[in-house]
Design a protein around this motif. Structure first.
Motif, PDB file in Angstrom:
ATOM      1  N   SER A 193      -4.526  -6.680  -1.464  1.00 32.57           N
ATOM      2  CA  SER A 193      -4.346  -5.536  -0.318  1.00 32.57           C
ATOM      3  C   SER A 193      -5.751  -4.859  -0.053  1.00 32.57           C
ATOM      4  O   SER A 193      -5.763  -4.307   1.045  1.00 32.57           O
ATOM      5  CB  SER A 193      -3.711  -4.616  -1.187  1.00 32.57           C
ATOM      6  OG  SER A 193      -2.219  -4.967  -1.353  1.00 32.57           O
ATOM      7  N   GLU A 198      -5.619  -2.404   3.268  1.00 32.84           N
ATOM      8  CA  GLU A 198      -4.241  -1.520   3.528  1.00 32.84           C
ATOM      9  C   GLU A 198      -4.540  -0.162   2.995  1.00 32.84           C
ATOM     10  O   GLU A 198      -5.616  -0.061   2.130  1.00 32.84           O
ATOM     11  CB  GLU A 198      -3.208  -2.133   2.436  1.00 32.84           C
ATOM     12  CG  GLU A 198      -2.544  -3.647   3.253  1.00 32.84           C
ATOM     13  CD  GLU A 198      -1.488  -3.915   2.355  1.00 32.84           C
ATOM     14  OE1 GLU A 198      -0.554  -2.981   2.297  1.00 32.84           O
ATOM     15  OE2 GLU A 198      -1.024  -4.825   2.133  1.00 32.84           O
ATOM     16  N   SER A 202       0.192   2.936   1.545  1.00 32.15           N
ATOM     17  CA  SER A 202       0.966   1.639   1.522  1.00 32.15           C
ATOM     18  C   SER A 202       0.943   0.980   0.589  1.00 32.15           C
ATOM     19  O   SER A 202       1.945   0.546  -0.123  1.00 32.15           O
ATOM     20  CB  SER A 202       0.482   0.744   2.671  1.00 32.15           C
ATOM     21  OG  SER A 202       1.140  -0.320   2.713  1.00 32.15           O
TER      22      SER A 202
END
Length: 352
Positions: A193, A198, A202
């Motif tokens: 991630s 990200e 999230s």
């Protein structure tokens, strides 16, 4: 664990600071699997291929096991009754297998091993009677793990309070690798991630969802297959990993928005995390030292230094035995915070 392992007296403790007697899970029962989860989560950031890095992994595992044996020997001073299993021994063992089995390109293999271990251990406990028994058992001292530990280590080398079984035995240490795997999967997800850039919210949401799924699976399965720390059942691994994910998700949100002054709490907790091995080993030596140093009480009796400190400075003026016992452990916690804070300022860390 400092609050749990350093009460004024083991006879008077608040419920959240106690382990479940057998089946069940208290807040204290979350600490050890959280640590194994964290061990697993660190592996994707420090290892790319466990087989290729075998010497380094073996060295770390050996040091952890050795330190665990030293801790067990300290204060007992007996090789004939030396307890072989222990917390650091389990961490070293579970880290070793989790790290050696880790590879950036063998995710499917690890998922297969993770599920196989869950199912095989459940089947063994639920459907296969231990040697000499007429039916399967998950009772104290009558399960497969207890039988293996008695055969392998000998009863004299098991936990003295369990007598015929050990909560950190060999079979349950194999089972605890499930907790390490859960941490590894989470570490891989967080790492990926981050590479995809990200947003923290999230990532936090996805981690929370994973946590709720594990809590649901562990909770429902736990109706039929008990959540049990001493046996380290699969339901216990899933249930505690679920809570670990929920806590990580919550801390991510609290950190991003500094809710409830979370930044100050972080400043307090970070020295413990940076020197986790030192504080665990050191606090264990410290507690044992206070119990083996004998002093003369005001009544003229020889008692451990720890007992005199507790009786004279806590129990004597605090009416509630639970509160006096708790405040003693808080004092030990503050003492170790000051030590770790000083070491953190000096950038002194115990790493292996």
């Amino acid at each position: 664990m400092i609050l749990v392992n350093n009460p004024g007296t083991w006879s008077n403790m608040y419920w959240p600071l106690k382990h479940a007697k057998w089946d069940g899970c208290t807040p204290t029962d979350l600490v050890f699997p959280f640590f194994l989860f964290a061990v697993g989560a660190s592996i994707p950031f420090s290892i790319s291929n466990g087989i290729q890095e075998f010497p380094k992994i073996l060295k770390r595992a050996f040091i952890l096991v050795f330190l665990g044996l030293v801790l067990n020997f300290f204060g007992e001073w007996s090789f004939s009754n030396l307890r072989f299993p222990g917390v650091l021994q389990r961490i070293g063992f579970a880290y070793f297998l989790g790290a050696v089995l880790y590879g950036e390109k063998n995710l499917k293999v690890r998922i297969f091993l993770f599920l196989s271990l869950l199912v095989a251990y459940w089947y063994l406990l639920e459907f296969v009677p231990p040697p000499g028994a007429s039916e399967p058992s998950m009772k104290e001292g009558k399960d497969w793990g207890a039988w293996i530990d008695r055969q392998l280590f000998g009863q004299a080398h098991l936990w003295k309070f369990g007598k015929v079984w050990d909560p950190e035995g060999l079979l349950t240490s194999f089972a605890s690798i499930v907790s390490v795997f859960c941490g590894i999967f989470t570490g891989e997800f967080v790492k990926a991630s981050s590479e995809r850039k990200e947003s923290p919210l999230s990532v936090s949401g996805k981690i929370a969802l994973g946590g709720f799924i594990l809590l649901l699976v562990g909770g429902i399965w736990g109706i039929y297959y008990p959540i049990n720390k001493s046996l380290w059942t699969g339901t216990y691994s899933l249930w505690t990993a679920g809570w670990a994910l929920v806590v990580i998700s919550l801390f991510t949100v609290l950190e991003k928005y500094n809710i409830l002054g979370f930044g100050s709490l972080q400043s307090f907790l970070l020295p413990f995390g940076k020197n986790a091995l030192l504080v665990f080993f050191g606090s264990g030596i410290f507690a044992r030292s206070l119990n083996i140093i004998m002093v003369t009480s005001p009544e003229g009796k020889k008692i451990p230094l720890k007992n005199m400190i507790y009786q004279e400075y806590y129990k004597s003026w605090i009416e509630s035995p639970e509160l006096s016992s708790f405040l003693y452990s808080v004092t030990v916690l503050v003492l170790w915070f000051l030590i770790l804070f000083f070491l953190d300022k000096k950038r002194l860390y115990w790493r292996i």
